[in-house]
Structure formats: C-alpha cells, structure tokens
Design an enzyme around this catalytic site. Structure first.
Site, PDB file in Angstrom:
ATOM      1  N   GLU A 198     -23.107 -11.003 -13.122  1.00 33.94           N
ATOM      2  CA  GLU A 198     -21.907 -11.653 -13.648  1.00 33.94           C
ATOM      3  C   GLU A 198     -20.734 -11.253 -12.750  1.00 33.94           C
ATOM      4  O   GLU A 198     -20.267 -10.120 -12.814  1.00 33.94           O
ATOM      5  CB  GLU A 198     -21.645 -11.188 -15.082  1.00 33.94           C
ATOM      6  CG  GLU A 198     -20.437 -11.848 -15.690  1.00 33.94           C
ATOM      7  CD  GLU A 198     -19.889 -11.118 -16.934  1.00 33.94           C
ATOM      8  OE1 GLU A 198     -19.272 -11.787 -17.774  1.00 33.94           O
ATOM      9  OE2 GLU A 198     -20.053  -9.891 -17.038  1.00 33.94           O
ATOM     10  N   ASP A 254     -24.162  -6.924 -16.117  1.00 37.47           N
ATOM     11  CA  ASP A 254     -22.879  -7.175 -16.771  1.00 37.47           C
ATOM     12  C   ASP A 254     -21.720  -6.717 -15.871  1.00 37.47           C
ATOM     13  O   ASP A 254     -21.781  -5.646 -15.273  1.00 37.47           O
ATOM     14  CB  ASP A 254     -22.866  -6.356 -18.073  1.00 37.47           C
ATOM     15  CG  ASP A 254     -21.745  -6.739 -19.013  1.00 37.47           C
ATOM     16  OD1 ASP A 254     -21.759  -7.874 -19.503  1.00 37.47           O
ATOM     17  OD2 ASP A 254     -20.855  -5.896 -19.251  1.00 37.47           O
TER      18      ASP A 254
HETATM   19  C1  NOJ Z   1     -19.481  -9.526 -20.232  1.00 36.92           C
HETATM   20  C2  NOJ Z   1     -20.259 -10.008 -21.414  1.00 36.92           C
HETATM   21  O1  NOJ Z   1     -20.703 -11.318 -21.152  1.00 36.92           O
HETATM   22  C3  NOJ Z   1     -19.344  -9.935 -22.602  1.00 36.92           C
HETATM   23  O2  NOJ Z   1     -19.904 -10.555 -23.721  1.00 36.92           O
HETATM   24  C4  NOJ Z   1     -18.978  -8.495 -22.856  1.00 36.92           C
HETATM   25  O3  NOJ Z   1     -18.000  -8.434 -23.882  1.00 36.92           O
HETATM   26  C5  NOJ Z   1     -18.404  -7.831 -21.622  1.00 36.92           C
HETATM   27  N1  NOJ Z   1     -19.109  -8.145 -20.416  1.00 36.92           N
HETATM   28  C6  NOJ Z   1     -18.392  -6.321 -21.787  1.00 36.92           C
HETATM   29  O4  NOJ Z   1     -19.683  -5.812 -21.698  1.00 36.92           O
END
Ligand code: NOJ
Length: 554
Positions: A247, A205
């Site tokens: 990500e 993440d």
């Molecule tokens: C990215 C995630 O895809 C999202 O859903 C989340 O709110 C944020 N990171 C914080 O963890």
C-alpha cells in the site's frame, strides 16, 4: 522450459479478492465471521474465478482500527477461530487452486501490545527503543494527520514514559522504530512465521510510513529502502512464490522507487493514482484523466506488477486529485456530508454511487479487468453490495457479506439486530442483493463478473503485456491495447451514458485483420488502412483480440 515461467510469476495475472474473516461467514452463530465459515465458502470463491485471497487482519486486537491495531503478531483472534481452523482454511484454498496472502501491519502495534506496555514502563525496557520517542514533538518530524476526525497531532505524550511517542494513525497505534535492527529482525520473523503456515505473501500496510525514519536515525538505517530489499530477499529465500503487495499511496514516480531500481523491493503495488483518475473520468464522462494517468504510469519492473482496483476497505480516497477535481467527484458520487470522510474520500461502495445503473457498473468492472495489471476485488463487489451509512466511518463499506435474502443475510444465524455492523436497508439490503439470487441467473452482475475473471485469465496480454492507449476523437471513449508475444487485446469503453460511434485505428493491422470479440460474439474487421468503427451503447464496452498472422487466439 522457459527461464521466466508464466506460472512462477503467478501474481502477474492473478484475480485477488480481499475479505475480512470477521464479516464473511459465521459458522457458529455468534454474529462474528470465522475461519470455519470461510472454509465453507472456498468453493464459491474458486467458482468465481478468484486465484488469490487477501485476508484483512485477523490477529488479536483491541479493535480500535478494525484489527489494524495488533496486540499479538503471532496469534489469531479467538472469535475468528484457532490455528487449526486457519491451517485447514489455507489448505482448502490451495486445494481449490487459490493462494492466500494476509495483511502485514508492522508500521505500528496496538498500544495494548506487551512490547509497548513494557516500552512505556521504563527507559531501560528492552522494548523502549522499539518505538519512536521524543521529549518534544520535533519540528522537522513527519507531517500529515491520517485521521483528522480523531487526532490533532502525530505525537502523544505518555505519562508513564514521560515522553512523546510517534503514531502515524490513531494514538492507540504507536509506530514501531524500524531504525532499530531488532525491530527489523522481528518483522522478518513475523513474515517467516506466517509464510511457514502456507501463505503466499503479504499485503503490506502503509509502506511509506513503515520505512520512514527520523533524522537522527540516519546512521542506523541510512537507506530505508534497504529494509524493503531485505524483507523481499528474506521472503524469497524462505518461500519463492511469496509476494509483497504494498500500500503506497504516492504519485506514480515516487511509487516506482518502491519497486526498487532492480525490481527487488515490493512485488506489487496498488495503483491509487489510476484509481482516483478513473473516478474523475467517470464523474466527467471524459476519458482524458484516466488516459493520462495510465499512460504516465511507469511500467513495473519485469518481476513486479501493478494492482488495479475500483474499491477497497477504506474510504475511496481522492487525496491525489486537486481540490476542485475532488469536489467534482464528491458532487457526482457523494454529495451529502455523511457520504464523505476526512475531507478527502467517500465511504461508499460503487453501485450506490452509480445509482445502481447496471450498464454503468458493468462498464466499470470491464474497465478494471481490462486495464493492465492485476485486478483486486473487495468482497461483495461481485454481487453489487452497497454501503450502510448508519455504520460509523469507514466501517460503512465493511458490513457482512450478503449470501441469501434471509434477515441474517446467510452470513449468520444470530439476531441481525445484534450485529455491530448491520446490513444496509432497502434497495441494498440482503433481501435485494445476495449471492443466492444472482448465482444461477445468467443476467446477474455475479455472472458478469464471473465471466470477466475467466476472460481475464485467458488473456495474458492484460496481465503480462505492454499498454498503449488508442487515439479516439470521442472524448468519452477510453480505448487501449495490451500486447504480449504475438497477441493483442484491444479494449474500448464508453464512459458516457450516450451511445457513441468510436473511430479507431490499429497501425499494425493493414491486412483486413479480424478482431475477435472476447466478451461477445461479434467479429470486427479492420479496413486495409487499419481503421475500424465500433458502435457502443451508453456505457458500452468491448474487448477484441487478435494474433499477428490473423488467426483467432481463442
Ligand atoms: C491502511 C489500512 O488500509 C487502514 O485500514 C488502516 O487504518 C491503516 N493502514 C493503519 O493500519
């Protein structure tokens, strides 16, 4: 035996499927999905052609950010089940040939996490330095608010701590301080713990925020990328097949840095830029934005890979388009204010955005599976689920999986009116969109996607090969080739609703080469100069395959 065995680098041509245990299948009728329910659906997923499951967070959490606010990294939310259920599920998935990866959310914790509770209670807490504190929000600190509907600052004053703490996301998600070596060790321990339970890696993440350090931290972690190298090295030692799928929503040149100069950081990254360009191309019915984006995308290092996707669990972010371009996509696919979120995205699934047009929807998934990279599906895409705009924020696209036409959608036997995230109504309801109705219908979207997963797996050119776009005078045509060893796949997509005649040329085919249809039965023959013409219906698409030397690669 080759040194680079194709099955070692399993992620190069995996079919990844993201799901949330909470919304997938409820085995005990409490309205909440669970691991036992998921285990019962493993055969369905294997039959679909999925080779890797990505589970969204299922850890104990107060649920402010749908589980991305974790209060125990070593636990399982009791509503999802027990460790026994979890291990049974992983074992069942592996038995059916599917690997499992899970969300690793270590940029921040929940403010309810015992580490944060201890840290805020006293300056002498052993956990104080696990978070990022300041007496005043620093002017040269991080910028940019992720959730502008709820937050006005990245810093929150804590009365107990008598300092401000940094939070990249909601104020109830304080950022961990990766400049602290104890935090980095703990992150490795968390990754080691879950991989010891049979997982094959992590979806990581918010990676740019995770490795972000404050100016004063430079001595502690002079090169934040070293942290990613360390995590990759640690995991590879523990578990050779483990991947880090990151990500990183940044421009492509910056994303390249996250693979590492030597390909020793993230194993895979989502292609957010390509995805956003695709929507602009769809809105304009003009292939140029997508041709440019994929053409300029740096190639991933040999042991790394791009992850391609059409939709994910968040808003469809269009943040890397210009304001004018974003408005074009909004006008085409989400004109109403309730469809938009954070001024940068759409809280919609694909089929309603495309007016439910079957040819258009199929063309987009054909594109997804033929673009170079590893396709990542979000649950329900295979049956064309829609969103429920009555559900707040990003949860609009996270409604329960629609298995049957029953009121509970086959997801639960609980009273559907008691669900926190009710099903869409009308055209997109379980009555009209469900697995049972499509699974045995050869003409359904489900059957189409099931066919794509198989053809994709049979064409290693797509996951392993090199990409080149093929020039075409027709603006709506996206034509490209992927070459690997002695084989090539040529994919041609018409982004327009109007039929087109696409004139194309393959310079390496000068011997009246046959191009074999991968999705259908129509063989195409190129002329002696390598040229050929494809007649495509509105939103038509073709995948053609050949082997140098002329035979059908089958
Ligand atoms: C990215 C995630 O895809 C999202 O859903 C989340 O709110 C944020 N990171 C914080 O963890």
């Amino acid at each position: 035996m080759r040194i680079t065995d194709t099955s070692d680098l399993w992620w190069k041509n995996a079919v990844i499927y993201c799901l949330d245990v909470e919304t997938f299948a409820d085995s005990d009728g409490d309205g909440h999905g669970d691991f036992q329910g998921l285990s019962q659906r493993v055969d369905y997923l294997a039959d679909l052609g999925v080779t890797c499951l990505w589970l969204m967070p299922f850890y104990p959490s107060p649920g402010v950010d749908d589980g991305y606010d974790i209060s125990d990294f070593y636990g399982i939310d009791p509503k999802a089940g027990t460790f026994g259920d979890f291990v049974e599920f992983v074992r069942t998935a592996r038995d059916r040939g599917m690997r499992v990866i899970v969300d690793l959310v270590v940029n921040h914790t929940s403010d309810q996490h015992p580490w944060f509770q201890s840290a805020r209670a006293s300056k002498t807490s052993p956990y104080r330095d696990w978070y990022v504190w300041a007496d005043e929000p620093p002017a040269d600190g991080p910028q940019g608010i992720t959730f502008p509907d709820k937050e006005v600052s990245l810093w929150e004053y804590d009365d107990k701590a008598r300092q401000f703490y940094l939070h990249r996301f909601y104020k109830s998600q304080p950022d961990l301080n990766v400049a602290n070596p104890k935090v980095r060790d703990e992150i490795a321990k968390i990754a080691g713990f879950w991989s010891a339970l049979g997982l094959s890696g992590f979806r990581v993440d918010a990676v740019p925020f995770l490795i972000e350090t404050m100016t004063g931290d430079a001595d502690a972690l002079p090169d934040p990328h070293q942290h990613l190298r360390d995590v990759r090295g640690f995991l590879s030692r523990r578990h050779g097949e483990a991947v880090l799928l990151g990500e990183v929503n940044l421009p492509h040149e910056q994303q390249r840095e996250f693979f590492g100069d030597d390909g020793d950081e993230l194993t895979m990254q989502f292609d957010f830029i390509g995805m956003q360009a695709m929507y602009l191309s769809l809105a304009r019915q003009d292939a140029s934005p997508l041709i440019r984006a994929i053409g300029e995308r740096p190639s991933s290092p040999p042991d790394s890979q791009w992850g391609t996707f059409v939709r994910n669990h968040d808003e469809l972010t269009l943040d890397k388009l210009t304001i004018a371009e974003r408005q074009e996509v909004f006008a085409a696919f989400g004109p109403k204010p309730e469809m938009q979120l954070y001024d940068r995205g759409l809280r919609r699934r694909l089929p309603p955005m495309l007016g439910g047009d079957p040819a258009w929807i199929r063309m987009v998934y054909s594109l997804l599976f033929s673009l170079p990279g590893t396709p990542v599906l979000f649950y329900g895409e295979e049956i064309g689920m829609g969103e429920n705009l009555d559900v707040p924020g990003r949860l609009a696209v996270r409604t329960p999986m629609q298995w049957t036409a029953e009121p509970g959608g086959g997801f639960t036997t609980a009273d559907p009116s008691t669900l926190d995230r009710p099903f869409p109504k009308g055209r997109w309801s379980p009555k009209n969109v469900n697995v049972a109705g499509q699974r045995r219908d050869p003409e359904s979207l489900h059957s189409f996607i099931r066919g794509l997963t198989r053809r994709y797996r049979e064409c290693p050119e797509l996951g392993w090969g090199t990409f080149a776009s093929l020039p075409c005078e027709t603006a709506s045509v996206f034509a490209h080739r992927c070459d690997w060893e002695d084989r090539s796949v040529v994919a041609v997509h018409n982004l327009s609703s109007e039929p087109v005649s696409a004139q194309l040329r393959l310079d390496d085919c000068t011997k009246r080469q046959h191009l074999y249809d991968v999705l259908g039965t129509e063989t195409t023959t190129v002329a002696a100069d390598g040229s050929f013409t494809l007649e495509l219906e509105g939103y038509g698409h073709r995948w053609l395959r050949y082997r140098s030397g002329g035979t059908d690669p089958v």
